[in-house]
Design a protein around this motif. Structure first.
Motif, PDB file in Angstrom:
ATOM      1  N   SER A 130     -14.207  68.399 -15.425  1.00 21.65           N
ATOM      2  CA  SER A 130     -14.987  69.508 -15.976  1.00 21.65           C
ATOM      3  C   SER A 130     -16.337  69.058 -16.524  1.00 21.65           C
ATOM      4  CB  SER A 130     -14.207  70.197 -17.100  1.00 21.65           C
ATOM      5  OG  SER A 130     -14.067  69.324 -18.220  1.00 21.65           O
ATOM      6  N   CYS A 131     -16.515  67.758 -16.732  1.00 17.94           N
ATOM      7  CA  CYS A 131     -17.717  67.188 -17.367  1.00 17.94           C
ATOM      8  C   CYS A 131     -17.910  67.699 -18.790  1.00 17.94           C
ATOM      9  CB  CYS A 131     -18.972  67.454 -16.532  1.00 17.94           C
ATOM     10  SG  CYS A 131     -19.122  66.298 -15.149  1.00 17.94           S
ATOM     11  N   THR A 132     -16.818  68.091 -19.428  1.00 18.23           N
ATOM     12  CA  THR A 132     -16.813  68.335 -20.869  1.00 18.23           C
ATOM     13  C   THR A 132     -15.837  67.340 -21.486  1.00 18.23           C
ATOM     14  OG1 THR A 132     -15.008  69.967 -20.775  1.00 18.23           O
ATOM     15  CG2 THR A 132     -17.266  70.793 -20.573  1.00 18.23           C
ATOM     16  N   TYR A 133     -15.986  67.117 -22.805  1.00 16.73           N
ATOM     17  CA  TYR A 133     -15.131  66.145 -23.480  1.00 16.73           C
ATOM     18  C   TYR A 133     -14.665  66.747 -24.795  1.00 16.73           C
ATOM     19  CZ  TYR A 133     -13.354  61.713 -25.289  1.00 16.73           C
ATOM     20  OH  TYR A 133     -12.546  60.718 -25.793  1.00 16.73           O
ATOM     21  N   GLY A 134     -13.353  66.929 -24.923  1.00 12.01           N
ATOM     22  CA  GLY A 134     -12.787  67.637 -26.065  1.00 12.01           C
ATOM     23  C   GLY A 134     -12.173  66.772 -27.134  1.00 12.01           C
ATOM     24  N   GLN A 135     -12.513  65.478 -27.154  1.00 15.17           N
ATOM     25  CA  GLN A 135     -12.063  64.569 -28.206  1.00 15.17           C
ATOM     26  C   GLN A 135     -13.276  64.224 -29.087  1.00 15.17           C
ATOM     27  OE1 GLN A 135      -9.079  63.380 -29.014  1.00 15.17           O
ATOM     28  NE2 GLN A 135      -7.890  64.251 -27.332  1.00 15.17           N
ATOM     29  N   PRO A 136     -13.056  63.611 -30.275  1.00 15.06           N
ATOM     30  CA  PRO A 136     -14.196  63.235 -31.132  1.00 15.06           C
ATOM     31  C   PRO A 136     -15.247  62.442 -30.362  1.00 15.06           C
ATOM     32  CG  PRO A 136     -12.173  62.985 -32.363  1.00 15.06           C
ATOM     33  CD  PRO A 136     -11.769  63.331 -30.943  1.00 15.06           C
ATOM     34  N   ASN A 137     -16.514  62.737 -30.626  1.00 14.83           N
ATOM     35  CA  ASN A 137     -17.600  62.126 -29.862  1.00 14.83           C
ATOM     36  C   ASN A 137     -18.892  62.124 -30.670  1.00 14.83           C
ATOM     37  OD1 ASN A 137     -19.345  64.669 -28.935  1.00 14.83           O
ATOM     38  ND2 ASN A 137     -17.181  65.216 -28.745  1.00 14.83           N
ATOM     39  N   PHE A 138     -19.857  61.342 -30.196  1.00 17.54           N
ATOM     40  CA  PHE A 138     -21.204  61.370 -30.759  1.00 17.54           C
ATOM     41  C   PHE A 138     -22.211  61.274 -29.619  1.00 17.54           C
ATOM     42  CE2 PHE A 138     -20.380  56.831 -30.468  1.00 17.54           C
ATOM     43  CZ  PHE A 138     -21.615  56.249 -30.194  1.00 17.54           C
ATOM     44  N   GLY A 139     -23.445  61.668 -29.903  1.00 21.59           N
ATOM     45  CA  GLY A 139     -24.491  61.629 -28.901  1.00 21.59           C
ATOM     46  C   GLY A 139     -25.330  60.370 -29.036  1.00 21.59           C
ATOM     47  N   ALA A 140     -25.820  59.859 -27.928  1.00 20.98           N
ATOM     48  CA  ALA A 140     -26.630  58.634 -27.932  1.00 20.98           C
ATOM     49  C   ALA A 140     -27.820  58.808 -26.990  1.00 20.98           C
ATOM     50  CB  ALA A 140     -25.800  57.434 -27.512  1.00 20.98           C
ATOM     51  N   ILE A 141     -28.987  58.415 -27.474  1.00 20.79           N
ATOM     52  CA  ILE A 141     -30.219  58.459 -26.676  1.00 20.79           C
ATOM     53  C   ILE A 141     -30.802  57.054 -26.648  1.00 20.79           C
ATOM     54  CG2 ILE A 141     -32.533  59.437 -26.459  1.00 20.79           C
ATOM     55  CD1 ILE A 141     -31.501  61.778 -28.244  1.00 20.79           C
ATOM     56  N   GLU A 142     -31.081  56.550 -25.451  1.00 19.72           N
ATOM     57  CA  GLU A 142     -31.704  55.237 -25.297  1.00 19.72           C
ATOM     58  C   GLU A 142     -32.995  55.382 -24.507  1.00 19.72           C
ATOM     59  OE1 GLU A 142     -28.795  51.745 -24.780  1.00 19.72           O
ATOM     60  OE2 GLU A 142     -27.713  53.444 -23.893  1.00 19.72           O
ATOM     61  N   ILE A 143     -34.067  54.791 -25.037  1.00 17.02           N
ATOM     62  CA  ILE A 143     -35.371  54.846 -24.380  1.00 17.02           C
ATOM     63  C   ILE A 143     -35.784  53.432 -23.985  1.00 17.02           C
ATOM     64  CG2 ILE A 143     -37.763  55.593 -24.556  1.00 17.02           C
ATOM     65  CD1 ILE A 143     -35.577  56.789 -27.276  1.00 17.02           C
ATOM     66  N   ASN A 144     -36.072  53.240 -22.712  1.00 19.74           N
ATOM     67  CA  ASN A 144     -36.568  51.949 -22.225  1.00 19.74           C
ATOM     68  C   ASN A 144     -38.077  52.067 -22.037  1.00 19.74           C
ATOM     69  OD1 ASN A 144     -37.182  49.544 -21.010  1.00 19.74           O
ATOM     70  ND2 ASN A 144     -35.589  49.671 -19.437  1.00 19.74           N
ATOM     71  N   TRP A 145     -38.814  51.675 -23.068  1.00 20.11           N
ATOM     72  CA  TRP A 145     -40.272  51.778 -23.038  1.00 20.11           C
ATOM     73  C   TRP A 145     -40.899  50.767 -22.089  1.00 20.11           C
ATOM     74  CZ3 TRP A 145     -42.226  55.971 -25.208  1.00 20.11           C
ATOM     75  CH2 TRP A 145     -41.562  56.568 -26.287  1.00 20.11           C
ATOM     76  N   ASP A 146     -40.168  49.695 -21.773  1.00 20.18           N
ATOM     77  CA  ASP A 146     -40.721  48.647 -20.916  1.00 20.18           C
ATOM     78  C   ASP A 146     -40.608  48.976 -19.433  1.00 20.18           C
ATOM     79  OD1 ASP A 146     -41.406  47.090 -23.117  1.00 20.18           O
ATOM     80  OD2 ASP A 146     -39.410  46.161 -23.198  1.00 20.18           O
ATOM     81  N   ALA A 147     -39.784  49.961 -19.108  1.00 18.72           N
ATOM     82  CA  ALA A 147     -39.629  50.337 -17.707  1.00 18.72           C
ATOM     83  C   ALA A 147     -40.879  51.065 -17.223  1.00 18.72           C
ATOM     84  CB  ALA A 147     -38.393  51.220 -17.539  1.00 18.72           C
ATOM     85  N   THR A 148     -41.133  51.008 -15.924  1.00 11.71           N
ATOM     86  CA  THR A 148     -42.266  51.711 -15.321  1.00 11.71           C
ATOM     87  C   THR A 148     -41.745  52.622 -14.207  1.00 11.71           C
ATOM     88  OG1 THR A 148     -43.705  49.808 -15.771  1.00 11.71           O
ATOM     89  CG2 THR A 148     -44.511  51.482 -14.238  1.00 11.71           C
ATOM     90  N   PRO A 149     -41.690  53.928 -14.428  1.00 15.22           N
ATOM     91  CA  PRO A 149     -42.051  54.643 -15.658  1.00 15.22           C
ATOM     92  C   PRO A 149     -40.956  54.505 -16.725  1.00 15.22           C
ATOM     93  CG  PRO A 149     -41.175  56.183 -14.064  1.00 15.22           C
ATOM     94  CD  PRO A 149     -41.236  54.851 -13.355  1.00 15.22           C
ATOM     95  N   VAL A 150     -41.273  54.977 -17.933  1.00 17.26           N
ATOM     96  CA  VAL A 150     -40.314  54.946 -19.048  1.00 17.26           C
ATOM     97  C   VAL A 150     -39.072  55.741 -18.668  1.00 17.26           C
ATOM     98  CG1 VAL A 150     -39.936  55.626 -21.454  1.00 17.26           C
ATOM     99  CG2 VAL A 150     -42.160  54.712 -20.746  1.00 17.26           C
ATOM    100  N   THR A 151     -37.896  55.207 -19.034  1.00 16.27           N
ATOM    101  CA  THR A 151     -36.651  55.883 -18.693  1.00 16.27           C
ATOM    102  C   THR A 151     -35.899  56.327 -19.947  1.00 16.27           C
ATOM    103  OG1 THR A 151     -35.429  53.789 -18.596  1.00 16.27           O
ATOM    104  CG2 THR A 151     -36.373  54.626 -16.536  1.00 16.27           C
ATOM    105  N   LEU A 152     -35.114  57.391 -19.789  1.00 11.95           N
ATOM    106  CA  LEU A 152     -34.286  57.932 -20.863  1.00 11.95           C
ATOM    107  C   LEU A 152     -32.840  57.965 -20.396  1.00 11.95           C
ATOM    108  CD1 LEU A 152     -36.468  61.040 -21.808  1.00 11.95           C
ATOM    109  CD2 LEU A 152     -36.225  58.978 -23.177  1.00 11.95           C
ATOM    110  N   LYS A 153     -31.942  57.626 -21.300  1.00 16.94           N
ATOM    111  CA  LYS A 153     -30.521  57.738 -21.012  1.00 16.94           C
ATOM    112  C   LYS A 153     -29.876  58.590 -22.089  1.00 16.94           C
ATOM    113  CE  LYS A 153     -26.217  55.203 -20.185  1.00 16.94           C
ATOM    114  NZ  LYS A 153     -25.504  53.914 -20.304  1.00 16.94           N
ATOM    115  N   PHE A 154     -29.215  59.687 -21.672  1.00 18.34           N
ATOM    116  CA  PHE A 154     -28.499  60.568 -22.581  1.00 18.34           C
ATOM    117  C   PHE A 154     -27.002  60.337 -22.390  1.00 18.34           C
ATOM    118  CE2 PHE A 154     -32.131  63.610 -21.341  1.00 18.34           C
ATOM    119  CZ  PHE A 154     -32.987  63.028 -22.267  1.00 18.34           C
TER     120      PHE A 154
END
Length: 456
Positions: A342-366
């Protein structure tokens, strides 16, 4: 005399340099490059909170509370029958009632003194907004009378300075800018409670003053990334597909407000905007491609302790996951990174954002991550994908009857939109028929036995 002047000038220059160094040191958290941000919501202060270990191991530079930071209101038991009925069409007692100021303070103190959260505070910048349960009452809006006092309690919990504008304004909305010039991250935290009109009204969520403030924030100095934190979901519109069984709060229940929000982002020509949200007790990533600007993402993390699968016994978790698969998924990001189909998650969780400023172009991971810090659903994108360009929603809609990431659930055919309710009521009907049939069979056997015994 000239020598004295030179010496004084030299001292002033040295003093200025030293003062600048002190200021830079004091504001180091503001100018340091930010690469990791964590966020979460729905943390019951009376429940175990082992998830803080995983958040600390992620090593975020910023942690964002998205509401229900405590459960401050009081909940009556779930009662369908009896003198005090809290649910059903014949309920005569509200299920949720506000707590006293002393109770709220006690709950905030318990949350703040949690050992895991205390360790996070020692090394991480913590900011946040509220949702209904720390606002003071479940599903409450502008009509709630305790909001002024509870605003002070929330800001105390967040260690907001006494001279902060947030302590003088109506509502807890705020914005922050982190990182050096050219690599700045702007975090805009909305208040979706203080000014919100009643549910089903299709009125305002933010109120006129907050809308004016938000427009200034979005049209102000640019930043590489802009994160808009909303306590309720912005893009997901599951609230429209779970009725009439139950209704969840979301921007989708205020269509005019959501359209206004999308238009404001589009008109601002601001790049790098995405949403984070909480409230619903499950995690997911949704995406909207028809905002006339660029794909808008909403990463929902909920909750740190409260989760839908924890509300039912372990053997029934498959029912929750099956129901999640049945909800329309036109806005949900579905790919192989998801732990469940389902691509949903019904157990305890937290959100994480990672930014790779050194990549060309800059990348984001959610990421939405579990209590062990492992991703359960992820999205990897380039920052270039979030740059202003003209999108024609009409053309996208013409490409398909209900294009992925463009067709809101409210626009789905009614049979698809209400399939969860249809399945529930059909299952209930089958159960009742089976119960009636079984009862009839038992009565028939008993009658036959009675007649047989009478004849003998």
């Amino acid at each position: 005399m000239g020598t004295v002047v030179v010496v004084l000038r030299w001292l002033l220059v040295v003093g200025g340099v030293m003062m600048m160094a002190v200021l830079l040191a004091c504001s180091g958290s503001e100018v340091a490059l930010v690469t990791r941000i964590a966020f979460g919501s729905c943390a019951n202060q009376s429940a175990p909170q082992p998830i803080w270990d995983a958040i600390i191991n992620f090593d975020p530079q910023i942690f964002i509370w998205l509401g229900d930071n405590i459960y401050g209101d009081n909940r009556h038991p779930f009662k369908l029958f009896g003198k005090e009925r809290t649910v059903g069409p014949w309920k005569n007692v509200p299920r949720f009632v506000p707590s006293s100021e002393h109770e709220m303070q006690s709950r905030y103190k318990k949350a703040k003194n949690n050992p895991g959260y205390s360790r996070l505070q020692e090394k991480t910048k913590v900011i946040g907004t509220w949702d209904d349960h720390d606002y003071g009452l479940n599903d409450a809006g502008k009509e709630f009378g305790g909001k002024i006092n509870n605003q002070r309690l929330l800001l105390d919990f967040l260690d907001e300075p006494q001279d902060s504008p947030r302590r003088k304004q109506a509502g807890v909305y705020a914005s922050y800018t982190f990182g050096p010039v050219g690599r700045q991250i702007k975090v805009i935290l909305l208040d979706t409670r203080y000014h919100r009109d009643p549910l089903f009204s299709d009125g305002s969520i933010l109120g006129s003053l907050q809308w004016t403030w938000l427009e200034k924030e979005l049209t102000g100095p640019p930043s590489a990334i802009t994160i808009i934190g909303s306590s309720i979901q912005v893009i997901s519109n599951l609230s429209a597909t779970t009725g009439p069984l139950f209704y969840m709060e979301s921007w989708g229940r205020f269509p005019k407000e959501r359209t206004r929000l999308f238009k404001l982002i589009s008109d601002s020509k601001r790049g790098g905007v995405f949403f984070i949200s909480g409230d619903v007790h499950f995690g997911e990533v949704t995406r909207y491609d028809c905002a006339s600007v660029y794909p808008l993402y909403d990463i929902t993390s909920s909750g740190l302790t409260q989760a839908v699968e924890k509300a039912v016994p372990l053997p029934l978790h498959f029912i929750v996951r099956f129901a999640a698969c049945l909800t329309p998924t036109t806005m949900r990001v579905m790919d192989k990174s998801c732990r469940y189909r389902s691509c949903t998650y019904g157990q305890p969780n937290f959100g994480a954002i990672e930014i790779n400023w050194d990549a060309t172009p800059v990348t984001l991971k959610f990421d939405v991550r579990d209590a062990n810090g492992l991703p359960v659903t992820s999205v990897n994108i380039s920052l270039l994908e979030l740059q202003a360009r003209k999108i024609d929603p009409t053309a996208i809609m013409k490409a398909g009857k209900c294009q992925k990431h463009c067709c809101l659930e409210v626009n789905l055919p009614w049979l698809v939109r209400y399939r969860l309710a249809i399945l529930f009521f059909c299952s209930l009907a089958v159960f009742l028929l089976a119960l009636i049939g079984g009862g009839y069979a038992v009565i028939s056997v008993l009658v036959r036995c009675f007649h047989k015994c009478k004849l003998e």
